[in-house]
Design a protein around this motif. Structure first.
Motif, PDB file in Angstrom:
ATOM      1  N   ILE A 199       0.848  -1.198   0.000  1.00 52.51           N
ATOM      2  CA  ILE A 199       0.000   0.000   0.000  1.00 52.51           C
ATOM      3  C   ILE A 199       0.880   1.242   0.000  1.00 52.51           C
ATOM      4  O   ILE A 199       0.583   2.226  -0.674  1.00 52.51           O
ATOM      5  N   ASP A 200       1.989   1.202   0.730  1.00 54.83           N
ATOM      6  CA  ASP A 200       2.889   2.358   0.775  1.00 54.83           C
ATOM      7  C   ASP A 200       3.405   2.691  -0.622  1.00 54.83           C
ATOM      8  O   ASP A 200       3.456   3.857  -1.004  1.00 54.83           O
ATOM      9  N   ALA A 201       3.775   1.681  -1.407  1.00 57.19           N
ATOM     10  CA  ALA A 201       4.256   1.918  -2.772  1.00 57.19           C
ATOM     11  C   ALA A 201       3.139   2.465  -3.652  1.00 57.19           C
ATOM     12  O   ALA A 201       3.370   3.320  -4.507  1.00 57.19           O
ATOM     13  N   LEU A 202       1.913   1.989  -3.439  1.00 53.18           N
ATOM     14  CA  LEU A 202       0.766   2.487  -4.195  1.00 53.18           C
ATOM     15  C   LEU A 202       0.473   3.943  -3.838  1.00 53.18           C
ATOM     16  O   LEU A 202       0.083   4.743  -4.690  1.00 53.18           O
ATOM     17  N   ALA A 203       0.704   4.307  -2.590  1.00 49.83           N
ATOM     18  CA  ALA A 203       0.394   5.653  -2.112  1.00 49.83           C
ATOM     19  C   ALA A 203       1.407   6.704  -2.565  1.00 49.83           C
ATOM     20  O   ALA A 203       1.078   7.887  -2.600  1.00 49.83           O
ATOM     21  N   VAL A 204       2.607   6.295  -2.938  1.00 52.40           N
ATOM     22  CA  VAL A 204       3.654   7.265  -3.298  1.00 52.40           C
ATOM     23  C   VAL A 204       3.227   8.211  -4.413  1.00 52.40           C
ATOM     24  O   VAL A 204       3.298   9.429  -4.242  1.00 52.40           O
ATOM     25  N   ARG A 220      -2.098   9.361   3.023  1.00 52.22           N
ATOM     26  CA  ARG A 220      -2.170   8.908   1.630  1.00 52.22           C
ATOM     27  C   ARG A 220      -2.306   7.377   1.589  1.00 52.22           C
ATOM     28  O   ARG A 220      -2.906   6.827   0.692  1.00 52.22           O
ATOM     29  N   ARG A 221      -1.733   6.728   2.573  1.00 55.83           N
ATOM     30  CA  ARG A 221      -1.805   5.265   2.665  1.00 55.83           C
ATOM     31  C   ARG A 221      -3.256   4.810   2.830  1.00 55.83           C
ATOM     32  O   ARG A 221      -3.715   3.897   2.153  1.00 55.83           O
ATOM     33  N   VAL A 222      -3.997   5.451   3.723  1.00 56.51           N
ATOM     34  CA  VAL A 222      -5.404   5.104   3.931  1.00 56.51           C
ATOM     35  C   VAL A 222      -6.210   5.441   2.677  1.00 56.51           C
ATOM     36  O   VAL A 222      -7.081   4.674   2.269  1.00 56.51           O
ATOM     37  N   TRP A 223      -5.901   6.580   2.056  1.00 53.31           N
ATOM     38  CA  TRP A 223      -6.604   6.944   0.822  1.00 53.31           C
ATOM     39  C   TRP A 223      -6.422   5.852  -0.243  1.00 53.31           C
ATOM     40  O   TRP A 223      -7.387   5.384  -0.836  1.00 53.31           O
ATOM     41  N   ALA A 224      -5.184   5.444  -0.475  1.00 53.79           N
ATOM     42  CA  ALA A 224      -4.899   4.424  -1.487  1.00 53.79           C
ATOM     43  C   ALA A 224      -5.563   3.095  -1.120  1.00 53.79           C
ATOM     44  O   ALA A 224      -6.117   2.413  -1.986  1.00 53.79           O
ATOM     45  N   ALA A 225      -5.530   2.736   0.153  1.00 54.82           N
ATOM     46  CA  ALA A 225      -6.173   1.487   0.591  1.00 54.82           C
ATOM     47  C   ALA A 225      -7.669   1.527   0.323  1.00 54.82           C
ATOM     48  O   ALA A 225      -8.255   0.555  -0.169  1.00 54.82           O
ATOM     49  N   ARG A 226      -8.289   2.637   0.616  1.00 53.63           N
ATOM     50  CA  ARG A 226      -9.740   2.764   0.378  1.00 53.63           C
ATOM     51  C   ARG A 226     -10.066   2.661  -1.103  1.00 53.63           C
ATOM     52  O   ARG A 226     -11.036   2.034  -1.502  1.00 53.63           O
ATOM     53  N   ARG A 227      -9.278   3.302  -1.941  1.00 59.13           N
ATOM     54  CA  ARG A 227      -9.536   3.270  -3.375  1.00 59.13           C
ATOM     55  C   ARG A 227      -9.426   1.849  -3.922  1.00 59.13           C
ATOM     56  O   ARG A 227     -10.170   1.458  -4.797  1.00 59.13           O
ATOM     57  N   ARG A 249      -7.587  -4.359   2.558  1.00 60.30           N
ATOM     58  CA  ARG A 249      -8.754  -4.830   3.315  1.00 60.30           C
ATOM     59  C   ARG A 249      -8.497  -4.700   4.816  1.00 60.30           C
ATOM     60  O   ARG A 249      -9.315  -4.161   5.558  1.00 60.30           O
ATOM     61  N   ARG A 250      -7.341  -5.179   5.263  1.00 59.04           N
ATOM     62  CA  ARG A 250      -7.009  -5.102   6.696  1.00 59.04           C
ATOM     63  C   ARG A 250      -6.930  -3.647   7.170  1.00 59.04           C
ATOM     64  O   ARG A 250      -7.425  -3.306   8.234  1.00 59.04           O
ATOM     65  N   THR A 251      -6.326  -2.802   6.366  1.00 55.21           N
ATOM     66  CA  THR A 251      -6.183  -1.386   6.720  1.00 55.21           C
ATOM     67  C   THR A 251      -7.542  -0.736   6.920  1.00 55.21           C
ATOM     68  O   THR A 251      -7.776  -0.048   7.919  1.00 55.21           O
ATOM     69  N   ILE A 252      -8.456  -0.963   5.993  1.00 58.59           N
ATOM     70  CA  ILE A 252      -9.771  -0.336   6.064  1.00 58.59           C
ATOM     71  C   ILE A 252     -10.605  -0.940   7.186  1.00 58.59           C
ATOM     72  O   ILE A 252     -11.267  -0.223   7.938  1.00 58.59           O
ATOM     73  N   GLU A 253     -10.578  -2.245   7.335  1.00 58.19           N
ATOM     74  CA  GLU A 253     -11.387  -2.886   8.370  1.00 58.19           C
ATOM     75  C   GLU A 253     -10.906  -2.549   9.777  1.00 58.19           C
ATOM     76  O   GLU A 253     -11.686  -2.594  10.713  1.00 58.19           O
ATOM     77  N   GLN A 254      -9.641  -2.175   9.929  1.00 61.54           N
ATOM     78  CA  GLN A 254      -9.153  -1.729  11.242  1.00 61.54           C
ATOM     79  C   GLN A 254      -9.700  -0.355  11.601  1.00 61.54           C
ATOM     80  O   GLN A 254      -9.810  -0.013  12.775  1.00 61.54           O
ATOM     81  N   LEU A 255     -10.070   0.427  10.592  1.00 59.57           N
ATOM     82  CA  LEU A 255     -10.606   1.759  10.860  1.00 59.57           C
ATOM     83  C   LEU A 255     -12.003   1.700  11.446  1.00 59.57           C
ATOM     84  O   LEU A 255     -12.338   2.437  12.351  1.00 59.57           O
ATOM     85  N   LYS A 256     -12.830   0.825  10.881  1.00 61.94           N
ATOM     86  CA  LYS A 256     -14.215   0.687  11.341  1.00 61.94           C
ATOM     87  C   LYS A 256     -14.693  -0.705  10.946  1.00 61.94           C
ATOM     88  O   LYS A 256     -15.052  -0.943   9.789  1.00 61.94           O
ATOM     89  N   PRO A 257     -14.732  -1.643  11.874  1.00 62.59           N
ATOM     90  CA  PRO A 257     -14.975  -3.043  11.544  1.00 62.59           C
ATOM     91  C   PRO A 257     -16.316  -3.343  10.868  1.00 62.59           C
ATOM     92  O   PRO A 257     -16.421  -4.308  10.143  1.00 62.59           O
TER      93      PRO A 257
END
Length: 142
Positions: free
Chosen positions: A7-12, A65-72, A125-133
């Motif tokens: 995700i970090d590489a996607l967010a760059v 940006r990491r959360v943004w990319a994960a959500r997208r 998936r893990r990143t987003i689900e940790q925000l709000k299960p």
């Protein structure tokens, strides 16, 4: 085509470019043959490929940006289940040429950028689900 492996590489590039999109499909070769997407409900051919913009919207501010990319990436993971194992995420550069029936960007002048590793989709998936299960993708049950 290279493969994005985190995700970090996607967010760059997300903060630096406005022409990047995520697409869930069988890939650029299969999409090149089609030249556009089709509305699943009506069968109408659309003037570009349905995609999900990676560009960060101004209202996001200086949030991750990491959360943004994960959500997208996360929002359309259900397409892999619906369309089979050959469907996977990839990043493309392109020009928005309209909006589809779900208000998604339609993109033409497409240049493939990178595959997205299945492990990255799982990381999203893990990143987003940790925000709000109890929150889910756009494929939400009634």
């Amino acid at each position: 085509m290279p493969t994005t492996d985190s995700i970090d590489a996607l967010a760059v590039p997300v903060g630096a470019r406005t022409d990047l999109y995520i697409r869930w499909s069988r890939g650029p070769d299969a999409d090149r043959a089609k030249q556009g997407s089709r509305d699943a409900l009506t069968g109408v051919e659309l003037p570009g490929l349905s995609a999900n913009a990676l560009m960060v919207e101004p209202w996001w501010g200086d949030r991750s940006r990491r959360v943004w990319a994960a959500r997208r990436l996360y929002d359309y993971q259900h397409l892999q289940e619906r369309h089979g194992d050959q469907t996977r995420a990839w990043v493309l550069a392109g020009r928005e040429c309209g909006r589809g029936p779900d208000n998604e960007p339609l993109v033409d002048s497409v240049s493939p950028v990178a595959w997205v590793s299945p492990a990255v989709a799982e990381e999203a998936r893990r990143t987003i689900e940790q925000l709000k299960p109890d929150w889910g993708s756009l494929e939400r049950p009634p």
